[in-house]
Design a protein around this motif. Sequence first.
Motif, short mmCIF file in Angstrom:
data_model
loop_
_atom_site.label_atom_id
_atom_site.label_comp_id
_atom_site.label_asym_id
_atom_site.label_seq_id
_atom_site.Cartn_x
_atom_site.Cartn_y
_atom_site.Cartn_z
N THR A 1 0.84 -1.20 0.00
CA THR A 1 0.00 0.00 0.00
C THR A 1 0.88 1.25 0.00
OG1 THR A 1 -0.08 0.15 2.41
CG2 THR A 1 -1.78 -1.21 1.34
N ALA A 2 0.24 2.39 -0.16
CA ALA A 2 0.97 3.66 -0.15
C ALA A 2 1.68 3.87 1.18
CB ALA A 2 0.01 4.81 -0.44
N ILE A 3 1.04 3.51 2.28
CA ILE A 3 1.68 3.69 3.59
C ILE A 3 2.87 2.75 3.74
CG2 ILE A 3 0.29 2.10 4.98
CD1 ILE A 3 1.33 5.65 6.00
N ASP A 4 2.83 1.58 3.11
CA ASP A 4 3.99 0.68 3.12
C ASP A 4 5.18 1.33 2.43
OD1 ASP A 4 2.53 -1.38 4.40
OD2 ASP A 4 1.91 -2.24 2.47
N ILE A 5 4.92 2.00 1.32
CA ILE A 5 5.98 2.70 0.59
C ILE A 5 6.59 3.79 1.47
CG2 ILE A 5 6.44 4.23 -1.39
CD1 ILE A 5 5.97 1.32 -2.19
N VAL A 6 5.75 4.55 2.13
CA VAL A 6 6.22 5.62 3.01
C VAL A 6 7.05 5.04 4.15
CG1 VAL A 6 5.47 7.40 4.64
CG2 VAL A 6 4.39 7.23 2.38
N ARG A 7 6.59 3.96 4.73
CA ARG A 7 7.34 3.33 5.82
C ARG A 7 8.71 2.83 5.34
NH1 ARG A 7 2.03 0.45 7.93
NH2 ARG A 7 1.36 2.04 9.41
N ARG A 8 8.75 2.26 4.14
CA ARG A 8 10.02 1.80 3.59
C ARG A 8 10.97 2.97 3.37
NH1 ARG A 8 8.70 -1.27 -1.51
NH2 ARG A 8 10.93 -1.10 -1.79
N ALA A 9 10.44 4.10 2.95
CA ALA A 9 11.27 5.29 2.77
C ALA A 9 11.79 5.78 4.13
CB ALA A 9 10.49 6.39 2.07
N ALA A 10 10.94 5.73 5.14
CA ALA A 10 11.36 6.16 6.48
C ALA A 10 12.47 5.25 7.02
CB ALA A 10 10.16 6.13 7.43
N GLU A 11 12.47 3.99 6.62
CA GLU A 11 13.50 3.04 7.05
C GLU A 11 14.77 3.15 6.21
OE1 GLU A 11 11.37 -0.59 6.54
OE2 GLU A 11 10.16 -0.31 8.35
N GLY A 12 14.72 3.94 5.13
CA GLY A 12 15.88 4.12 4.28
C GLY A 12 15.97 3.13 3.13
N ALA A 13 14.94 2.32 2.95
CA ALA A 13 14.96 1.32 1.87
C ALA A 13 14.63 1.94 0.51
CB ALA A 13 13.97 0.20 2.18
N ILE A 14 14.02 3.12 0.52
CA ILE A 14 13.70 3.85 -0.71
C ILE A 14 14.27 5.25 -0.56
CG2 ILE A 14 11.83 4.80 -2.12
CD1 ILE A 14 10.06 2.53 -1.16
N ASP A 15 15.01 5.72 -1.58
CA ASP A 15 15.56 7.07 -1.47
C ASP A 15 14.49 8.12 -1.80
OD1 ASP A 15 15.46 7.64 -4.27
OD2 ASP A 15 17.49 6.87 -4.57
N HIS A 16 14.82 9.36 -1.51
CA HIS A 16 13.88 10.46 -1.64
C HIS A 16 13.31 10.60 -3.05
CE1 HIS A 16 12.99 14.72 -2.54
NE2 HIS A 16 12.28 14.60 -1.43
#
Length: 84
Positions: free
Chosen positions: A3-18
């Motif tokens: 989900t969209a919130i999963d993507i945001v959480r992955r970004a917060a963990e550093g798994a996805i860059d800005h």
Amino acid sequence: METAIDIVRRAAEGAIDHDELVRILKTWHYELQCKTTGLAGDWQTVPNSFNAVGFAYKSLELLTDEDYAEIVATPLLRARTAPL
């Protein structure tokens, strides 16, 4: 299904860059928010809704003002959220 919130959480963990986060959020197919029937009439949190962008922007500060404005201005997003 992610989900969209999963993507945001992955970004917060550093798994996805800005830059990747912004690109994904600009092209994501969000679900609509829905209003509860409770006394408060609050908005229900929908994990795959645009709430995820607000969370990334306001709560986690993963997005700049410019990023947020760019995501909101995406024609695809405007078409999905326009009133019928």
